[in-house]
Design a protein around this motif. Structure first.
Motif, PDB file in Angstrom:
ATOM      1  N   ASP A   1      -7.406 -12.662   2.590  1.00 22.72           N
ATOM      2  CA  ASP A   1      -6.019 -12.260   2.803  1.00 22.72           C
ATOM      3  C   ASP A   1      -5.507 -11.568   1.542  1.00 22.72           C
ATOM      4  O   ASP A   1      -5.076 -12.225   0.591  1.00 22.72           O
ATOM      5  CB  ASP A   1      -5.174 -13.490   3.135  1.00 22.72           C
ATOM      6  N   MET A   2      -5.552 -10.242   1.525  1.00 22.72           N
ATOM      7  CA  MET A   2      -5.157  -9.487   0.335  1.00 22.72           C
ATOM      8  C   MET A   2      -3.668  -9.639   0.019  1.00 22.72           C
ATOM      9  O   MET A   2      -3.260  -9.466  -1.123  1.00 22.72           O
ATOM     10  CB  MET A   2      -5.523  -8.009   0.497  1.00 22.72           C
ATOM     11  N   THR A   3      -2.862  -9.985   1.009  1.00 26.86           N
ATOM     12  CA  THR A   3      -1.424 -10.162   0.766  1.00 26.86           C
ATOM     13  C   THR A   3      -1.141 -11.420  -0.043  1.00 26.86           C
ATOM     14  O   THR A   3      -0.033 -11.599  -0.532  1.00 26.86           O
ATOM     15  CB  THR A   3      -0.633 -10.219   2.093  1.00 26.86           C
ATOM     16  N   SER A   4      -2.134 -12.286  -0.193  1.00 24.89           N
ATOM     17  CA  SER A   4      -1.941 -13.559  -0.892  1.00 24.89           C
ATOM     18  C   SER A   4      -2.234 -13.471  -2.392  1.00 24.89           C
ATOM     19  O   SER A   4      -2.136 -14.483  -3.091  1.00 24.89           O
ATOM     20  CB  SER A   4      -2.830 -14.642  -0.275  1.00 24.89           C
ATOM     21  N   ILE A   5      -2.558 -12.294  -2.905  1.00 28.65           N
ATOM     22  CA  ILE A   5      -2.932 -12.169  -4.318  1.00 28.65           C
ATOM     23  C   ILE A   5      -1.774 -12.617  -5.211  1.00 28.65           C
ATOM     24  O   ILE A   5      -0.627 -12.232  -5.005  1.00 28.65           O
ATOM     25  CB  ILE A   5      -3.413 -10.750  -4.661  1.00 28.65           C
TER      26      ILE A   5
ATOM     27  N   TYR B   1      -3.989  -2.189   4.133  1.00 25.99           N
ATOM     28  CA  TYR B   1      -5.260  -2.932   4.113  1.00 25.99           C
ATOM     29  C   TYR B   1      -4.997  -4.408   3.794  1.00 25.99           C
ATOM     30  O   TYR B   1      -5.258  -4.863   2.687  1.00 25.99           O
ATOM     31  CB  TYR B   1      -6.209  -2.336   3.071  1.00 25.99           C
ATOM     32  N   PRO B   2      -4.466  -5.168   4.754  1.00 26.62           N
ATOM     33  CA  PRO B   2      -4.099  -6.562   4.477  1.00 26.62           C
ATOM     34  C   PRO B   2      -5.283  -7.514   4.304  1.00 26.62           C
ATOM     35  O   PRO B   2      -5.104  -8.626   3.815  1.00 26.62           O
ATOM     36  CB  PRO B   2      -3.260  -6.961   5.686  1.00 26.62           C
ATOM     37  N   THR B   3      -6.482  -7.075   4.695  1.00 24.19           N
ATOM     38  CA  THR B   3      -7.650  -7.938   4.540  1.00 24.19           C
ATOM     39  C   THR B   3      -8.804  -7.162   3.909  1.00 24.19           C
ATOM     40  O   THR B   3      -8.877  -5.940   3.993  1.00 24.19           O
ATOM     41  CB  THR B   3      -8.144  -8.513   5.891  1.00 24.19           C
TER      42      THR B   3
ATOM     43  N   GLY C   1     -10.743  -0.297   3.052  1.00 24.98           N
ATOM     44  CA  GLY C   1     -11.469   0.498   4.032  1.00 24.98           C
ATOM     45  C   GLY C   1     -12.782   1.079   3.543  1.00 24.98           C
ATOM     46  O   GLY C   1     -13.472   1.764   4.290  1.00 24.98           O
ATOM     47  N   ASN C   2     -13.153   0.812   2.297  1.00 22.14           N
ATOM     48  CA  ASN C   2     -14.412   1.294   1.730  1.00 22.14           C
ATOM     49  C   ASN C   2     -15.427   0.160   1.719  1.00 22.14           C
ATOM     50  O   ASN C   2     -15.145  -0.911   1.185  1.00 22.14           O
ATOM     51  CB  ASN C   2     -14.202   1.800   0.298  1.00 22.14           C
TER      52      ASN C   2
END
Length: 189
Positions: A71-75, A104-106, A132-133
């Motif tokens: 979960d990239m929003t949790s950084i 890119y939330p994940t 996305g990469n």
């Protein structure tokens, strides 16, 4: 023809045995932890990021696979206190200069090859997707009793995160941020 049926039946039994012994171990995302460290010329910052989900696949006691979603929003930033730049840096890490979490939330990690090094240590090559990469990363994973641990570096510029990279932009001097960031992962399943 009879031999062909016997061989086919034997293959089905062997395949069924493998399927029956393969076990998916769901990661306990509440007890698992990912920490990160990003370094720059004038110091470093560290923090955490949460797993959304994850699974390790075993055949008996042998590791056979794994996949994870982060979960990239949790950084979060751990080395700064509220009101002392913490919120600003967390916002910047979530912005397009870094991880672009609105789009890119994940991020994901999918094991591709697994080689045993003995003593419950495996060398993993996995596809890591950030912004996305998707590119391969290789790391060692130590398996314990219901736990797994690893640490590895990721070159952020390979994933389109070029902000203040001295390998991309010349003349930024003391404002440079290292291309590699470090991840330490402790999994509980």
């Amino acid at each position: 023809m009879k031999n062909l049926k016997t061989i086919a039946l034997a293959l089905i039994v062997v395949a069924g045995t493998f399927t029956a012994t393969a076990q998916n171990k769901k990661i306990n995302v509440e007890k698992s932890k990912i920490t990160w460290v990003g370094k720059k010329v004038t110091g470093q910052h560290d923090g955490t990021i949460n797993l959304s989900s994850g699974t390790l696949v075993f055949d008996g006691k042998k590791l056979k696979g794994g996949s994870f979603e982060v979960d990239m929003t949790s950084i979060t930033v751990s080395d700064l206190q509220a009101g002392k730049g913490k919120e600003k840096l967390e916002g910047h890490l979530k912005a397009d200069d870094f991880f672009g979490v609105d789009k890119y939330p994940t991020s994901t990690l999918e094991f591709k090859t697994i080689a045993s090094k003995g003593s419950d240590i495996y060398t993993i090559t996995a596809d890591l997707t950030i912004k996305g990469n998707t590119l391969p990363v290789t790391f060692d994973l130590a398996i314990g009793d219901g736990t797994a641990r690893t640490a590895f570096k990721v070159n952020r510029t390979k994933y389109g995160i070029e902000y203040k990279s001295s390998s991309i932009f010349s003349g930024i001097g003391d404002a440079a941020i290292n291309d590699d960031f470090e991840l330490t992962v402790s999994l509980v399943y």
